[in-house]
Design a protein around this motif. Structure first.
Motif, PDB file in Angstrom:
ATOM      1  N   HIS A 169      57.482  46.629  46.169  1.00  0.00           N
ATOM      2  CA  HIS A 169      58.738  47.338  45.894  1.00  0.00           C
ATOM      3  C   HIS A 169      59.762  47.051  46.992  1.00  0.00           C
ATOM      4  O   HIS A 169      60.918  46.753  46.706  1.00  0.00           O
ATOM      5  CB  HIS A 169      58.491  48.851  45.838  1.00  0.00           C
ATOM      6  N   VAL A 170      59.325  47.167  48.232  1.00  0.00           N
ATOM      7  CA  VAL A 170      60.240  46.938  49.358  1.00  0.00           C
ATOM      8  C   VAL A 170      60.713  45.492  49.356  1.00  0.00           C
ATOM      9  O   VAL A 170      61.907  45.219  49.488  1.00  0.00           O
ATOM     10  CB  VAL A 170      59.562  47.312  50.698  1.00  0.00           C
ATOM     11  N   SER A 171      59.791  44.566  49.169  1.00  0.00           N
ATOM     12  CA  SER A 171      60.131  43.136  49.156  1.00  0.00           C
ATOM     13  C   SER A 171      61.105  42.784  48.048  1.00  0.00           C
ATOM     14  O   SER A 171      61.992  41.945  48.220  1.00  0.00           O
ATOM     15  CB  SER A 171      58.849  42.305  49.018  1.00  0.00           C
ATOM     16  N   ALA A 172      60.971  43.448  46.890  1.00  0.00           N
ATOM     17  CA  ALA A 172      61.851  43.186  45.751  1.00  0.00           C
ATOM     18  C   ALA A 172      63.218  43.869  45.892  1.00  0.00           C
ATOM     19  O   ALA A 172      64.089  43.696  45.046  1.00  0.00           O
ATOM     20  CB  ALA A 172      61.179  43.649  44.459  1.00  0.00           C
ATOM     21  N   GLY A 173      63.385  44.650  46.952  1.00  0.00           N
ATOM     22  CA  GLY A 173      64.666  45.316  47.171  1.00  0.00           C
ATOM     23  C   GLY A 173      64.823  46.631  46.442  1.00  0.00           C
ATOM     24  O   GLY A 173      65.928  47.173  46.367  1.00  0.00           O
ATOM     25  N   ALA A 174      63.739  47.186  45.907  1.00  0.00           N
ATOM     26  CA  ALA A 174      63.828  48.424  45.127  1.00  0.00           C
ATOM     27  C   ALA A 174      64.317  49.603  45.956  1.00  0.00           C
ATOM     28  O   ALA A 174      64.908  50.537  45.406  1.00  0.00           O
ATOM     29  CB  ALA A 174      62.477  48.761  44.505  1.00  0.00           C
ATOM     30  N   GLY A 206      66.510  49.223  48.355  1.00  0.00           N
ATOM     31  CA  GLY A 206      67.756  48.784  48.973  1.00  0.00           C
ATOM     32  C   GLY A 206      67.440  48.265  50.359  1.00  0.00           C
ATOM     33  O   GLY A 206      66.328  47.818  50.636  1.00  0.00           O
ATOM     34  N   LYS A 207      68.407  48.336  51.253  1.00  0.00           N
ATOM     35  CA  LYS A 207      68.157  47.920  52.644  1.00  0.00           C
ATOM     36  C   LYS A 207      67.347  49.012  53.325  1.00  0.00           C
ATOM     37  O   LYS A 207      67.712  50.181  53.298  1.00  0.00           O
ATOM     38  CB  LYS A 207      69.479  47.706  53.376  1.00  0.00           C
ATOM     39  N   THR A 253      68.533  52.341  51.459  1.00  0.00           N
ATOM     40  CA  THR A 253      69.862  52.737  51.000  1.00  0.00           C
ATOM     41  C   THR A 253      69.865  53.149  49.534  1.00  0.00           C
ATOM     42  O   THR A 253      70.777  53.834  49.084  1.00  0.00           O
ATOM     43  CB  THR A 253      70.866  51.587  51.206  1.00  0.00           C
ATOM     44  N   GLU A 254      68.829  52.756  48.748  1.00  0.00           N
ATOM     45  CA  GLU A 254      68.787  53.074  47.322  1.00  0.00           C
ATOM     46  C   GLU A 254      67.655  54.020  46.929  1.00  0.00           C
ATOM     47  O   GLU A 254      67.648  54.571  45.837  1.00  0.00           O
ATOM     48  CB  GLU A 254      68.644  51.792  46.498  1.00  0.00           C
ATOM     49  N   ALA A 255      66.668  54.193  47.819  1.00  0.00           N
ATOM     50  CA  ALA A 255      65.523  55.039  47.478  1.00  0.00           C
ATOM     51  C   ALA A 255      64.728  55.374  48.724  1.00  0.00           C
ATOM     52  O   ALA A 255      64.896  54.755  49.778  1.00  0.00           O
ATOM     53  CB  ALA A 255      64.619  54.334  46.467  1.00  0.00           C
TER      54      ALA A 255
END
Length: 173
Positions: A25-30, A32-33, A121-123
């Motif tokens: 999830h983190v690697s895919a950008g889920a 955010g930053k 930043t997104e989750a």
């Protein structure tokens, strides 16, 4: 890689499907930053338990530790391995390679079960003994159990080693 040798890091969260899912999830950008991360556990033992938790703080976001500051908890809780062992708890701040700040909270006399928190930043993602959860800023929530039935993380590690020895390759996540 050049010799075809298998290197296994003996930190069990690397083999946990739940932690691998969070790392994906983190690697895919889920999330955010990634802006910060946090881990807490009770009963101290930075040398024993701490190496595993710091490895997870590195593995999930795919970042390395660049700087560390901290304070040892010298209250003197006896190590579970016996009086001849000295392995205190403590508190720390780690600056990671992408600028993320990770905080460590591991007092000698804490009773808190282990929990990781990754803020983006997104989750925000949280993973503990029972569940992994991602809470998105748009109101969605995704959850999954951290246990994998009767298979422990070490069972997964042994299965991967056996698979590699049998010539079937190995998951390098």
């Amino acid at each position: 890689q050049q010799t075809g040798a298998l290197l296994v890091v003996n930190h069990q969260r690397r083999f946990s499907p739940a932690y691998r899912r969070l790392a994906a999830h983190v690697s895919a950008g889920a999330l955010g930053k990634l802006t910060s991360s946090y881990v807490q556990w009770g009963k101290g033992r930075l040398g024993n338990v701490g190496t595993h938790t710091i490895d997870a703080l590195r593995m999930v976001p795919g970042q390395e530790v660049e700087a560390v500051s901290g304070v040892l908890d010298l209250s003197g809780r006896q190590d579970c391995r016996g009086a001849e062992f000295q392995d205190p708890g403590g508190w720390g701040r780690l600056r990671m390679s992408a600028g993320t700040i990770a905080l460590l909270d591991a007092p000698d006399y804490g009773e808190t079960p282990i929990q990781f928190l990754f803020n983006g930043t997104e989750a925000q993602a949280k993973i503990g003994p029972e569940m992994g959860t991602v809470d998105y800023k748009d109101g969605r929530t995704e959850s999954w159990p951290t246990s994998d039935g009767d298979l422990s993380s070490m069972d997964h590690a042994v299965n991967e080693i056996v698979s590699w020895l049998d010539g079937n390759g190995v998951n390098t996540a």
